[in-house]
Design an enzyme around this catalytic site. Structure first.
Site, PDB file in Angstrom:
ATOM      1  N   ASP A   1      12.275 -58.686  48.863  1.00  0.00           N
ATOM      2  CA  ASP A   1      12.038 -57.378  49.494  1.00  0.00           C
ATOM      3  C   ASP A   1      11.077 -57.532  50.667  1.00  0.00           C
ATOM      4  O   ASP A   1      10.331 -58.492  50.752  1.00  0.00           O
ATOM      5  CB  ASP A   1      11.447 -56.409  48.464  1.00  0.00           C
TER       6      ASP A   1
ATOM      7  N   GLU B   1      14.552 -64.341  36.843  1.00  0.00           N
ATOM      8  CA  GLU B   1      14.228 -65.397  37.808  1.00  0.00           C
ATOM      9  C   GLU B   1      14.439 -66.775  37.177  1.00  0.00           C
ATOM     10  O   GLU B   1      14.834 -67.731  37.850  1.00  0.00           O
ATOM     11  CB  GLU B   1      12.756 -65.280  38.239  1.00  0.00           C
TER      12      GLU B   1
HETATM   13  N1  SAH Z   1      11.017 -53.488  40.318  1.00  0.00           N
HETATM   14  C1  SAH Z   1      11.027 -54.636  39.480  1.00  0.00           C
HETATM   15  C2  SAH Z   1       9.614 -54.919  39.065  1.00  0.00           C
HETATM   16  C3  SAH Z   1       9.291 -56.344  38.859  1.00  0.00           C
HETATM   17  S1  SAH Z   1       7.586 -56.625  39.135  1.00  0.00           S
HETATM   18  C4  SAH Z   1      11.957 -54.382  38.313  1.00  0.00           C
HETATM   19  O1  SAH Z   1      12.333 -53.248  38.175  1.00  0.00           O
HETATM   20  O2  SAH Z   1      12.333 -55.300  37.572  1.00  0.00           O
HETATM   21  C5  SAH Z   1       7.682 -57.706  40.448  1.00  0.00           C
HETATM   22  C6  SAH Z   1       7.803 -59.177  40.095  1.00  0.00           C
HETATM   23  O3  SAH Z   1       8.397 -59.793  41.193  1.00  0.00           O
HETATM   24  C7  SAH Z   1       6.458 -59.864  39.877  1.00  0.00           C
HETATM   25  O4  SAH Z   1       6.580 -60.923  38.967  1.00  0.00           O
HETATM   26  C8  SAH Z   1       6.094 -60.356  41.295  1.00  0.00           C
HETATM   27  O5  SAH Z   1       5.501 -61.641  41.288  1.00  0.00           O
HETATM   28  C9  SAH Z   1       7.423 -60.382  42.055  1.00  0.00           C
HETATM   29  N2  SAH Z   1       7.480 -59.573  43.294  1.00  0.00           N
HETATM   30  C10 SAH Z   1       8.602 -59.496  44.059  1.00  0.00           C
HETATM   31  N3  SAH Z   1       8.375 -58.719  45.146  1.00  0.00           N
HETATM   32  C11 SAH Z   1       7.086 -58.279  45.078  1.00  0.00           C
HETATM   33  C12 SAH Z   1       6.281 -57.453  45.918  1.00  0.00           C
HETATM   34  N4  SAH Z   1       6.752 -56.914  47.049  1.00  0.00           N
HETATM   35  N5  SAH Z   1       5.010 -57.203  45.532  1.00  0.00           N
HETATM   36  C13 SAH Z   1       4.526 -57.734  44.402  1.00  0.00           C
HETATM   37  N6  SAH Z   1       5.245 -58.537  43.575  1.00  0.00           N
HETATM   38  C14 SAH Z   1       6.525 -58.827  43.897  1.00  0.00           C
END
Ligand code: SAH
Length: 233
Positions: free
Chosen positions: A199, A13
């Protein structure tokens, strides 16, 4: 020069913003902390970007509230910011007309949807209600959306989260903002959250899948918004 501190949880990001602003990595934070810091200026403003860094135990980015609170506090002790921005990604709601890569400016209050303390005197403390700056003019000027941000330490959610996100009128679901808003409240710093949608919380596909598929283009939209915001604030 105005001092602007930007906390960004994930490196993917942050990188487009670091590159566009031409910031240099610096090691000003306490050596024990995994957060990374990047500094620079453009003659008018001085910037410090802090990212969550990587967990050496789990080899992933330090997302979530604890790194956010610890990282921001450590940074504020070294950089007396005039404004704190939280840039990041979030889940959004299709049924509220949100699109992937939409950028939201936060609206007060920022709240939690996973701090449930069902004792009358503690309930409001658990949810938290922390302010951010009034973003109405900025949103109009830059044609960005405004929305309520709801924080938890989970990428997924259960029925209780869902109920509390509804109470919070959540437009953006993410994992850092309320913790950062709390630190800004303690330190009396103006706080501006900026969230770009990777998402749909109410989508058919698993969140992680949507997140990966949309991350790159959403981070570009986030960068474009942040650069425009920095010209105005
Ligand atoms: N699936 C991702 C995980 C990242 S964790 C990966 O594999 O890299 C998610 C990060 O994005 C956190 O910093 C949060 O603030 C943000 N985020 C984006 N969409 C989110 C959602 N639906 N729920 C919670 N956090 C979300």
């Amino acid at each position: 020069m105005k001092k602007i501190l930007i906390y960004i949880a994930m490196q993917s990001e942050a990188q487009p913003i670091i590159d566009t602003l031409g910031l240099e990595q610096v090691s000003i934070l306490p050596a024990a902390l995994p957060m990374k810091s990047y500094q620079g200026e453009d003659g008018k403003q001085q910037y410090l970007i802090v990212t969550g860094g990587k967990s050496d135990l789990y080899d992933v980015d330090n997302v979530g509230t604890e790194p956010a609170a610890v990282g921001l506090q450590a940074a504020l002790n070294l950089f007396d910011a005039d404004l704190v921005i939280n840039a990041g990604t979030a889940g959004g709601w299709q049924n509220k007309g949100t699109n992937i890569a939409d950028v939201f400016l936060g609206k007060s209050p920022v709240r939690y949807h996973d701090h449930r303390i069902p004792i009358p005197t503690f309930e409001a403390y658990g949810k938290g209600s922390y302010p951010c700056i009034d973003t109405s003019d900025l949103a109009k000027q830059l044609n960005l959306k405004q929305g309520f941000i709801s924080t938890s330490n989970s990428l997924d959610y259960n029925e209780d989260c869902d109920r509390l996100m509804k109470q919070n009128q959540a437009d953006c679901k993410e994992m850092e903002c309320a913790a950062l808003a709390w630190v800004c409240h303690l330190y009396q710093k103006p706080f501006l959250p900026v969230k770009a949608i990777t998402d749909f919380v109410d989508g058919e596909h698993p969140t992680a899948e949507q997140f990966q598929a949309n991350l790159a283009r959403t981070c570009e939209a986030l960068r474009d918004a942040i650069i425009k915001i920095l010209k105005i604030v």
